[in-house]
Design a protein around this motif. Sequence first.
Motif, mmCIF file in Angstrom:
data_model
loop_
_atom_site.group_PDB
_atom_site.id
_atom_site.type_symbol
_atom_site.label_atom_id
_atom_site.label_comp_id
_atom_site.label_asym_id
_atom_site.label_seq_id
_atom_site.Cartn_x
_atom_site.Cartn_y
_atom_site.Cartn_z
ATOM 1 N N LYS A 209 0.829 -1.205 0.000
ATOM 2 C CA LYS A 209 0.000 0.000 0.000
ATOM 3 C C LYS A 209 0.864 1.256 0.000
ATOM 4 O O LYS A 209 0.526 2.267 -0.619
ATOM 5 N N THR A 210 1.980 1.188 0.699
ATOM 6 C CA THR A 210 2.904 2.326 0.746
ATOM 7 C C THR A 210 3.414 2.671 -0.650
ATOM 8 O O THR A 210 3.643 3.835 -0.974
ATOM 9 N N TYR A 211 3.568 1.645 -1.469
ATOM 10 C CA TYR A 211 4.090 1.843 -2.825
ATOM 11 C C TYR A 211 2.983 1.805 -3.879
ATOM 12 O O TYR A 211 3.257 1.691 -5.075
ATOM 13 N N ASP A 212 1.728 1.886 -3.405
ATOM 14 C CA ASP A 212 0.571 1.906 -4.283
ATOM 15 C C ASP A 212 0.516 0.677 -5.200
ATOM 16 O O ASP A 212 0.224 0.768 -6.391
ATOM 17 N N VAL A 213 0.828 -0.478 -4.621
ATOM 18 C CA VAL A 213 0.771 -1.745 -5.354
ATOM 19 C C VAL A 213 -0.332 -2.594 -4.734
ATOM 20 O O VAL A 213 -0.414 -2.715 -3.513
ATOM 21 N N SER A 214 -1.174 -3.192 -5.562
ATOM 22 C CA SER A 214 -2.316 -3.948 -5.057
ATOM 23 C C SER A 214 -1.919 -5.316 -4.524
ATOM 24 O O SER A 214 -0.887 -5.891 -4.900
ATOM 25 N N GLU A 215 -2.764 -5.816 -3.651
ATOM 26 C CA GLU A 215 -2.575 -7.159 -3.097
ATOM 27 C C GLU A 215 -2.566 -8.198 -4.209
ATOM 28 O O GLU A 215 -1.784 -9.157 -4.197
ATOM 29 N N GLN A 216 -3.448 -8.008 -5.205
ATOM 30 C CA GLN A 216 -3.536 -8.940 -6.324
ATOM 31 C C GLN A 216 -2.232 -8.995 -7.117
ATOM 32 O O GLN A 216 -1.790 -10.057 -7.563
ATOM 33 N N THR A 217 -1.601 -7.845 -7.277
ATOM 34 C CA THR A 217 -0.348 -7.779 -8.027
ATOM 35 C C THR A 217 0.741 -8.598 -7.334
ATOM 36 O O THR A 217 1.504 -9.316 -7.979
ATOM 37 N N ILE A 218 0.783 -8.505 -6.008
ATOM 38 C CA ILE A 218 1.776 -9.268 -5.246
ATOM 39 C C ILE A 218 1.512 -10.764 -5.395
ATOM 40 O O ILE A 218 2.421 -11.552 -5.645
ATOM 41 N N ALA A 219 0.242 -11.152 -5.233
ATOM 42 C CA ALA A 219 -0.115 -12.568 -5.340
ATOM 43 C C ALA A 219 0.228 -13.114 -6.714
ATOM 44 O O ALA A 219 0.761 -14.217 -6.852
ATOM 45 N N ASN A 220 -0.078 -12.344 -7.751
ATOM 46 C CA ASN A 220 0.207 -12.790 -9.121
ATOM 47 C C ASN A 220 1.704 -12.931 -9.369
ATOM 48 O O ASN A 220 2.152 -13.840 -10.073
ATOM 49 N N ALA A 221 2.481 -12.013 -8.785
ATOM 50 C CA ALA A 221 3.932 -12.056 -8.973
ATOM 51 C C ALA A 221 4.527 -13.320 -8.368
ATOM 52 O O ALA A 221 5.375 -13.983 -8.973
ATOM 53 N N VAL A 222 4.065 -13.660 -7.182
ATOM 54 C CA VAL A 222 4.572 -14.864 -6.517
ATOM 55 C C VAL A 222 4.131 -16.103 -7.290
ATOM 56 O O VAL A 222 4.895 -17.054 -7.482
ATOM 57 N N TYR A 223 2.888 -16.071 -7.750
ATOM 58 C CA TYR A 223 2.367 -17.207 -8.512
ATOM 59 C C TYR A 223 3.150 -17.416 -9.804
ATOM 60 O O TYR A 223 3.504 -18.546 -10.160
ATOM 61 N N LYS A 224 3.434 -16.332 -10.507
ATOM 62 C CA LYS A 224 4.169 -16.432 -11.768
ATOM 63 C C LYS A 224 5.546 -17.047 -11.543
ATOM 64 O O LYS A 224 6.048 -17.803 -12.371
ATOM 65 N N GLN A 225 6.137 -16.718 -10.405
ATOM 66 C CA GLN A 225 7.455 -17.245 -10.072
ATOM 67 C C GLN A 225 7.431 -18.764 -9.912
ATOM 68 O O GLN A 225 8.351 -19.467 -10.317
ATOM 69 N N ASP A 226 6.343 -19.278 -9.338
ATOM 70 C CA ASP A 226 6.318 -20.692 -8.933
ATOM 71 C C ASP A 226 5.276 -21.560 -9.635
ATOM 72 O O ASP A 226 5.073 -22.700 -9.241
ATOM 73 N N GLN A 227 4.629 -21.033 -10.632
ATOM 74 C CA GLN A 227 3.473 -21.693 -11.239
ATOM 75 C C GLN A 227 3.707 -23.121 -11.699
ATOM 76 O O GLN A 227 2.884 -24.007 -11.478
#
Length: 323
Positions: A209-227
């Motif tokens: 939130k401090t960096y104006d990044v959504s929760e969904q964006t974080i989840a997707n990034a982690v998922y893409k890493q390990d899919q």
Amino acid sequence: MKKLIPITLGLALTFSSSAFAAQTINSAAPVKTAAAITASSQTAIKTATSGGFTVKTDMNAIITSQPLLKLLNVTRDELNTQLKAGKTLETIAKAKGVSTDKVISCLMLTQTTQIAANVKAGKLTQAKSTQVVNELKTQIKKAVQQKYVTTTTTTTTTKTTTTSKTAADSKSSAVDNERLNAAAKALGLTEAQLKKQAEAGKSIVQVAKTYDVSEQTIANAVYKQDQQWLSEQLQVKWEKTDGTAKGANEDLQRLVDDGYLSKAASSIGVTQQSLLKQLQEGKSLNEVCEQNNADTAKLASALEAHCKDQIASQIKTAGEHFE
């Protein structure tokens, strides 16, 4: 000799509803060797999960829990030594005059507070909150009663060596770092910067939130890493062993330790022990699923849902940085 097919290591974590259903399974499934998994690690509980709330109960989480250390009046090193000696957390607590219920309440203190806040905000009904709390307590109790050290015997032509080790923790640490790095990149931070803020008491969602990044964006990034990891686990086969215990195959061990095997067994309609035995006999998860007239798509969806619960809780928990 092990036949290991290189794969992307990681714990598949995602909020995407179509991720696993869209995966194409190759007809030529890779083959792995399933070494012996000890009885204690078959039932290892590394996380307790319900309704999007997760309590980490792996050995590292236990020995670094400040509220727990205070409750038991022990240092991290003292608790670590006793757990590695084969004692259960329940046994250690009783020796200190602390009940199992108090230990469970201590371990889920953060989640209990979050659940109460959600009820107050109207995001969760009282009935649902009671269900979630009870399910978490049941799972945590199993963790409190488990041994964190397993013993494997390695047999060679000349000698037999007995070694003790924690269940797949070394691999878990590497995977956790990969996830943390993926989240950090999504935030435009270094891994060290994100870890520092998490250790200061912020959740990853709060940092985002401090960096104006959504929760969904974080989840997707982690998922893409390990899919790909979990997709491959659905089709991979492990060769039958010759009875020689060479330490649990790391990927199969992760399926057990992180709760995936339990979820898969429920989806297929068999016990976890039965499913593990069939995998060790050379079958893949998808094959066992089909042989039991279960739906492979539903199996994938069940594992995906488990991923969602884990990531949703991890990135919302104060001080959580996947380790």
